[in-house]
Design an enzyme around this catalytic site. Structure first.
Site, mmCIF file in Angstrom:
data_model
loop_
_atom_site.group_PDB
_atom_site.id
_atom_site.type_symbol
_atom_site.label_atom_id
_atom_site.label_comp_id
_atom_site.label_asym_id
_atom_site.label_seq_id
_atom_site.Cartn_x
_atom_site.Cartn_y
_atom_site.Cartn_z
ATOM 1 N N TYR A 33 -14.249 -5.932 53.325
ATOM 2 C CA TYR A 33 -13.294 -6.517 54.182
ATOM 3 C C TYR A 33 -11.933 -6.273 53.676
ATOM 4 O O TYR A 33 -11.057 -6.093 54.469
ATOM 5 C CB TYR A 33 -13.724 -7.780 54.467
ATOM 6 C CG TYR A 33 -14.950 -8.256 55.293
ATOM 7 C CD1 TYR A 33 -14.830 -8.295 56.515
ATOM 8 C CD2 TYR A 33 -15.938 -8.510 54.563
ATOM 9 C CE1 TYR A 33 -15.828 -8.551 57.294
ATOM 10 C CE2 TYR A 33 -17.201 -8.589 55.223
ATOM 11 C CZ TYR A 33 -17.223 -8.783 56.679
ATOM 12 O OH TYR A 33 -18.232 -9.241 57.164
ATOM 13 N N ASN A 56 -16.448 -9.328 67.382
ATOM 14 C CA ASN A 56 -16.761 -8.073 68.349
ATOM 15 C C ASN A 56 -17.927 -8.246 68.982
ATOM 16 O O ASN A 56 -18.833 -8.661 68.715
ATOM 17 C CB ASN A 56 -16.750 -6.802 67.258
ATOM 18 C CG ASN A 56 -17.976 -6.592 66.524
ATOM 19 O OD1 ASN A 56 -19.067 -6.773 67.046
ATOM 20 N ND2 ASN A 56 -18.112 -6.049 65.342
ATOM 21 N N CYS A 64 -20.953 -3.299 62.511
ATOM 22 C CA CYS A 64 -20.442 -4.322 61.562
ATOM 23 C C CYS A 64 -21.485 -4.525 60.470
ATOM 24 O O CYS A 64 -20.976 -4.940 59.648
ATOM 25 C CB CYS A 64 -20.428 -5.766 62.412
ATOM 26 S SG CYS A 64 -22.052 -5.784 63.389
ATOM 27 N N HIS A 65 -22.641 -4.266 60.388
ATOM 28 C CA HIS A 65 -23.389 -3.948 59.363
ATOM 29 C C HIS A 65 -23.071 -3.284 58.178
ATOM 30 O O HIS A 65 -23.498 -3.331 57.127
ATOM 31 C CB HIS A 65 -24.660 -3.680 59.694
ATOM 32 C CG HIS A 65 -25.143 -2.177 60.178
ATOM 33 N ND1 HIS A 65 -24.868 -2.159 61.632
ATOM 34 C CD2 HIS A 65 -25.291 -1.134 59.444
ATOM 35 C CE1 HIS A 65 -25.035 -0.513 61.694
ATOM 36 N NE2 HIS A 65 -25.304 -0.089 60.377
ATOM 37 N N GLU A 93 -30.093 3.263 55.574
ATOM 38 C CA GLU A 93 -29.157 4.397 55.729
ATOM 39 C C GLU A 93 -28.730 4.833 54.205
ATOM 40 O O GLU A 93 -28.000 5.789 54.268
ATOM 41 C CB GLU A 93 -27.644 3.770 56.382
ATOM 42 C CG GLU A 93 -27.856 3.426 57.791
ATOM 43 C CD GLU A 93 -26.715 3.307 58.419
ATOM 44 O OE1 GLU A 93 -25.607 3.127 57.913
ATOM 45 O OE2 GLU A 93 -26.762 3.202 59.757
#
Length: 98
Positions: A33, A56, A64-65, A93
């Site tokens: 952030y 959002n 957002c993850h 990922e």
DNA sequence: CACATGACCTAAC
DNA sequence: TGTTAGGCCATGT
């Protein structure tokens, strides 16, 4: 790359900026952030950034993850599955979680 | 317009 | 090392 236009979504300019920055995050990578706030030009507005991210439309519009805290932990997730899903997605990922 | 909230960060106890 | 307090910004009520 992005199939949708953030500008088309409703929200404040600040939010749009945050969302755009989110989409600019390369896959398999995570951002904090703080870094995100710095990117939008308000390194001290980390809280406002977090607010924008949580406000959002989330999945599947904005990843957002991929946003984590400076501690390496995740913040929260207003999507389906909760934070757990978030962790799973990141690990899938190729991101390592504390 | 003023108050309260939040997916934060840093410092101090 | 875990918890508490303060600071910061934008949004919603």
């Amino acid at each position: 790359m992005q199939k949708i236009n953030i500008e088309k979504l409703k929200g404040t300019k600040f939010q749009k900026k945050v969302w755009k920055a989110l989409m600019q995050i390369p896959k398999g990578k995570t951002t904090t952030y703080k870094e995100l706030a710095k990117k939008i030009g308000k390194p001290k507005a980390v809280r406002a950034v977090a607010n924008a991210v949580r406000a959002n439309p989330c999945a599947p519009y904005i990843p957002c993850h991929r946003v984590v805290r400076s501690d390496g932990k995740l913040g929260g997730y207003s999507g389906k599955g909760g934070v757990k899903k978030k962790i799973k997605l990141l690990q899938k990922e190729g991101v390592k979680i504390n």
